[in-house]
Structures are given as structure tokens and as C-alpha cells.
Design a protein around this motif. Structure first.
Motif, mmCIF file in Angstrom:
data_model
loop_
_atom_site.group_PDB
_atom_site.id
_atom_site.type_symbol
_atom_site.label_atom_id
_atom_site.label_comp_id
_atom_site.label_asym_id
_atom_site.label_seq_id
_atom_site.Cartn_x
_atom_site.Cartn_y
_atom_site.Cartn_z
ATOM 1 N N THR A 5 0.771 -1.144 -0.023
ATOM 2 C CA THR A 5 0.190 0.002 -0.143
ATOM 3 C C THR A 5 0.808 1.258 -0.076
ATOM 4 O O THR A 5 0.661 2.287 -0.755
ATOM 5 C CB THR A 5 -0.962 0.121 1.094
ATOM 6 N N VAL A 6 1.876 1.262 0.879
ATOM 7 C CA VAL A 6 2.776 2.471 0.868
ATOM 8 C C VAL A 6 3.499 2.814 -0.431
ATOM 9 O O VAL A 6 3.484 3.699 -1.009
ATOM 10 C CB VAL A 6 4.018 2.286 1.881
ATOM 11 N N SER A 7 3.987 1.461 -0.952
ATOM 12 C CA SER A 7 4.467 1.677 -2.450
ATOM 13 C C SER A 7 3.512 1.966 -3.387
ATOM 14 O O SER A 7 3.979 3.102 -4.162
ATOM 15 C CB SER A 7 5.108 0.444 -2.750
ATOM 16 N N THR A 8 2.431 1.651 -3.380
ATOM 17 C CA THR A 8 1.349 2.245 -4.332
ATOM 18 C C THR A 8 1.127 3.709 -4.157
ATOM 19 O O THR A 8 0.800 4.416 -4.949
ATOM 20 C CB THR A 8 0.003 1.193 -4.023
ATOM 21 N N LEU A 9 1.040 4.186 -2.948
ATOM 22 C CA LEU A 9 0.622 5.340 -2.459
ATOM 23 C C LEU A 9 1.679 6.444 -2.844
ATOM 24 O O LEU A 9 1.387 7.547 -3.466
ATOM 25 C CB LEU A 9 0.306 5.705 -1.153
ATOM 26 N N ILE A 10 3.160 5.851 -2.712
ATOM 27 C CA ILE A 10 4.067 6.890 -3.255
ATOM 28 C C ILE A 10 4.075 6.835 -4.669
ATOM 29 O O ILE A 10 4.265 7.955 -5.106
ATOM 30 C CB ILE A 10 5.313 6.140 -2.763
ATOM 31 N N ALA A 11 3.723 5.802 -5.515
ATOM 32 C CA ALA A 11 3.603 5.835 -6.809
ATOM 33 C C ALA A 11 2.694 6.830 -7.302
ATOM 34 O O ALA A 11 2.728 7.632 -8.154
ATOM 35 C CB ALA A 11 3.705 4.443 -7.521
ATOM 36 N N VAL A 12 1.309 6.733 -6.897
ATOM 37 C CA VAL A 12 0.215 7.173 -7.222
ATOM 38 C C VAL A 12 0.163 8.676 -6.900
ATOM 39 O O VAL A 12 0.009 9.640 -7.539
ATOM 40 C CB VAL A 12 -0.941 6.369 -6.452
ATOM 41 N N GLY A 13 0.992 9.012 -5.693
ATOM 42 C CA GLY A 13 1.316 10.380 -5.140
ATOM 43 C C GLY A 13 2.156 11.130 -6.012
ATOM 44 O O GLY A 13 2.183 12.379 -5.960
ATOM 45 N N GLY A 14 2.943 10.500 -7.008
ATOM 46 C CA GLY A 14 3.918 11.102 -7.817
ATOM 47 C C GLY A 14 4.973 11.441 -7.117
ATOM 48 O O GLY A 14 6.026 12.419 -7.576
ATOM 49 N N THR A 15 5.384 10.800 -5.886
ATOM 50 C CA THR A 15 6.624 11.290 -5.129
ATOM 51 C C THR A 15 7.391 10.054 -5.106
ATOM 52 O O THR A 15 8.296 9.906 -4.171
ATOM 53 C CB THR A 15 6.231 11.780 -3.826
ATOM 54 N N LEU A 16 7.341 9.160 -6.239
ATOM 55 C CA LEU A 16 8.182 7.956 -6.180
ATOM 56 C C LEU A 16 9.870 8.804 -6.250
ATOM 57 O O LEU A 16 10.204 9.167 -7.092
ATOM 58 C CB LEU A 16 8.090 7.046 -7.433
ATOM 59 N N VAL A 17 10.624 8.129 -5.473
ATOM 60 C CA VAL A 17 11.913 9.097 -5.427
ATOM 61 C C VAL A 17 12.897 7.544 -5.351
ATOM 62 O O VAL A 17 12.630 6.505 -4.947
ATOM 63 C CB VAL A 17 12.066 9.638 -3.940
ATOM 64 N N SER A 18 14.106 7.838 -5.891
ATOM 65 C CA SER A 18 15.046 7.038 -5.722
ATOM 66 C C SER A 18 16.272 7.585 -5.332
ATOM 67 O O SER A 18 16.356 8.799 -5.156
ATOM 68 C CB SER A 18 15.170 6.378 -7.031
ATOM 69 N N SER A 19 17.386 6.978 -4.886
ATOM 70 C CA SER A 19 18.590 7.319 -4.295
ATOM 71 C C SER A 19 19.528 7.924 -5.291
ATOM 72 O O SER A 19 19.416 7.611 -6.594
ATOM 73 C CB SER A 19 19.338 6.303 -3.842
ATOM 74 N N PRO A 20 20.201 9.205 -5.584
ATOM 75 C CA PRO A 20 20.179 9.843 -4.141
ATOM 76 C C PRO A 20 19.306 11.049 -3.831
ATOM 77 O O PRO A 20 19.321 11.600 -3.133
ATOM 78 C CB PRO A 20 21.700 10.462 -4.306
ATOM 79 N N ALA A 21 18.493 11.168 -4.765
ATOM 80 C CA ALA A 21 17.321 12.434 -4.675
ATOM 81 C C ALA A 21 16.170 11.740 -3.830
ATOM 82 O O ALA A 21 15.197 11.629 -4.271
ATOM 83 C CB ALA A 21 16.874 12.779 -6.035
ATOM 84 N N MET A 22 16.459 11.707 -2.675
ATOM 85 C CA MET A 22 15.458 11.309 -1.704
ATOM 86 C C MET A 22 14.628 12.451 -1.092
ATOM 87 O O MET A 22 15.347 13.401 -0.502
ATOM 88 C CB MET A 22 16.221 10.444 -0.599
ATOM 89 N N ALA A 23 13.410 12.481 -1.116
ATOM 90 C CA ALA A 23 12.511 13.421 -0.614
ATOM 91 C C ALA A 23 12.834 13.774 0.846
ATOM 92 O O ALA A 23 12.960 12.956 1.603
ATOM 93 C CB ALA A 23 11.145 13.240 -0.979
ATOM 94 N N ALA A 24 12.978 14.816 1.552
ATOM 95 C CA ALA A 24 13.269 15.277 2.755
ATOM 96 C C ALA A 24 12.092 14.414 3.796
ATOM 97 O O ALA A 24 12.353 13.917 4.865
ATOM 98 C CB ALA A 24 13.205 16.633 3.165
ATOM 99 N N SER A 25 10.911 14.394 3.319
ATOM 100 C CA SER A 25 10.021 13.666 4.279
ATOM 101 C C SER A 25 9.997 12.156 4.056
ATOM 102 O O SER A 25 8.778 11.605 4.610
ATOM 103 C CB SER A 25 8.463 14.268 3.812
ATOM 104 N N LYS A 26 10.720 11.583 3.475
ATOM 105 C CA LYS A 26 11.060 10.160 3.296
ATOM 106 C C LYS A 26 12.089 9.709 3.760
ATOM 107 O O LYS A 26 13.141 10.377 4.123
ATOM 108 C CB LYS A 26 10.846 9.724 1.577
ATOM 109 N N GLU A 27 12.051 7.964 4.171
ATOM 110 C CA GLU A 27 13.201 7.482 4.507
ATOM 111 C C GLU A 27 13.127 6.228 3.717
ATOM 112 O O GLU A 27 12.228 5.666 3.401
ATOM 113 C CB GLU A 27 13.240 7.378 6.114
ATOM 114 N N LYS A 28 14.586 5.476 3.713
ATOM 115 C CA LYS A 28 14.612 4.425 3.132
ATOM 116 C C LYS A 28 14.319 3.225 4.068
ATOM 117 O O LYS A 28 14.949 3.163 5.094
ATOM 118 C CB LYS A 28 16.018 4.100 2.625
ATOM 119 N N CYS A 29 13.435 2.296 3.727
ATOM 120 C CA CYS A 29 13.014 1.326 4.788
ATOM 121 C C CYS A 29 13.471 -0.070 4.154
ATOM 122 O O CYS A 29 12.905 -0.380 3.051
ATOM 123 C CB CYS A 29 11.559 1.403 4.918
#
Length: 85
Positions: free
Chosen positions: A11-35
Motif C-alpha cells: 500500500t505504501v509503495s502504491t501510495l508513493i507511486a500514485v502520489g507522484g513522489t516516487l523517489v530513488s537514491s540519491p534524490a530522496m525527498a526530505a519527508s521520506k526515509e529508506k526502509c
């Protein structure tokens, strides 16, 4: 990983993709963390030591594969880690 945790990770993965904030390293959004250790096979967000790009992890919960999740969520997911396993 328990079914509920896998569903949460999906669900989190889907929400991230749908929300248009899918990020990859090194450009990680400040409000995200790698889990690490929660991605289903083929659902990781970025390359790992054993796979060349996003979506190429070989097994569920691969220790060096991560999903970008909202900060603070990783510690609440069983098996989630802020560092590679």
C-alpha cells in the motif's frame, strides 16, 4: 513478513507511486526515509548490491532492497530497518 505487513508495504509503495513522489537514491525527498527489508520481490525502489535498478529485487524482504516510506513509518513495520541488513 506477516501478510498485514506485506499489505502495508504494498500500500505504501502504491501510495508513493500514485502520489507522484516516487523517489530513488540519491534524490530522496526530505519527508521520506529508506526502509530496508520490507519490499516484495520486484517492488524495491532503487538498485541494490545484487540487482541493477528499481523493481529488480529477487526475493521478498531482501535485506539490501528498500522502499521509500514516510519518515517514522519504517520503525512501525515488522522487519523494517533504516539500515541495510
Amino acid at each position: 513478513m506477516k501478510k498485514t505487513n506485506m499489505a502495508l508495504a504494498a500500500t505504501v509503495s502504491t501510495l508513493i507511486a500514485v502520489g507522484g513522489t516516487l523517489v530513488s537514491s540519491p534524490a530522496m525527498a526530505a519527508s521520506k526515509e529508506k526502509c530496508y527489508g520490507i519490499a516484495a520481490a520486484g517492488q524495491n525502489d532503487c538498485a541494490t548490491k545484487t540487482s541493477s535498478c528499481a523493481g529488480t529485487s529477487k526475493v521478498d524482504n531482501q535485506g539490501d532492497a528498500f522502499l521509500a516510506v514516510p519518515k517514522g513509518l519504517c520503525d512501525k513495520i515488522t522487519g523494517g530497518s533504516l539500515t541495510p541488513k
